[in-house]
Design an enzyme around this catalytic site. Structure first.
Site: not given
Length: 254
Positions: A95, A99, A183, A199
């Site tokens: 990836g 954050y 996340s 991303c």
């Protein structure tokens, strides 16, 4: 955020017991009360995954928060790092940039896939489904998108076809044991995402429970995460930070 090889869809992954262990052995459920520095978390995950692969430790789900930081995956593009306002760490996963910070629930997933079907595509589908189930319990409709790993929320209030990402998925698998995980944005400072192209996607936004008007505490979200995990992956058992591995994490315990 996930290794590119994992993006292939798998039609049969919604079978309820696809990812459950046949022996129903419980997964350790561990919550860190204090923010965990990213390098320590990475070291701890790697050590625990190696111990699981060697048959020396139980599977674990580790819930925590990080101080504000950015992580770079193996496909990160330098131009997508727009600011160095926070530390940047090499995550060692597939990836791009993402954050982590306060108000975001990170769940690191250390599971033995030799006991769970050896199907990495279904693991990713299962993690996405876990998040979608958790959101549904809070009256938020989360959805998958072909070609984009993670969980998305439609935002017609922002325009036609607009949608925001509420959860990222990023896993690595070594010797059929997973680490990294999900996340989920509960109440982070969404302005902190301004330092990256999250991303690698620049045409959609980022959201959270709070941004969507759902004011919930982290313990409330944790409780729902646990029940939704158990429905898809099997039973859990509460454990403490000390049960992770002896990598210095003990010093974080109050």
């Amino acid at each position: 955020m996930v290794m590119e090889a994992l993006t292939t869809s798998a039609a049969d992954c919604e079978i309820s017991n696809k990812l459950a262990r046949t022996d129903a052995r419980p997964v350790q459920w561990i919550i860190s009360p204090a923010q965990v520095p990213y390098p320590l978390a990475l070291q701890t995950m790697r050590a625990r995954a190696a111990a699981i692969a060697a048959g020396e430790a139980e599977e674990a789900i580790w819930l925590l928060e990080h101080p504000p930081l950015y992580t770079a995956g193996t496909s990160a593009v330098a131009a997508d790092l727009l600011s160095d306002r926070f530390p940047v760490y090499d995550a060692g996963r597939g990836g791009q940039y993402t954050y982590h910070g306060p108000g975001q629930r990170v769940a690191y997933v250390m599971l033995d896939l030799t006991r769970r079907g050896r199907d990495i595509r279904c693991l990713v589908k299962g993690l996405e489904g876990w998040v979608i189930d958790t959101l549904a319990a809070h009256n938020i409709v989360g959805e998958r998108r072909d070609g984009r790993i993670g969980v998305w929320v439609r935002r017609p209030d922002k325009g036609v076809l607009k949608e925001d990402k509420i959860a990222a998925i990023g896993v690595r698998v070594s010797k059929w044991v997973t680490f990294h995980g999900i996340s989920l944005n509960v109440m982070p400072d969404l302005g902190h995402y301004d330092g990256i192209v999250p991303c690698g996607i620049s045409d959609q936004g980022i959201t959270s429970f709070e941004d969507l008007g759902q004011l919930v505490s982290m313990p409330e979200v944790d409780s729902v995460l646990r029940s939704c995990f158990e429905r898809r992956f099997g039973p859990t058992i509460s454990a403490t930070e000390e049960s992770l591995v002896s990598t210095g994490l003990h010093g974080l315990v109050a």
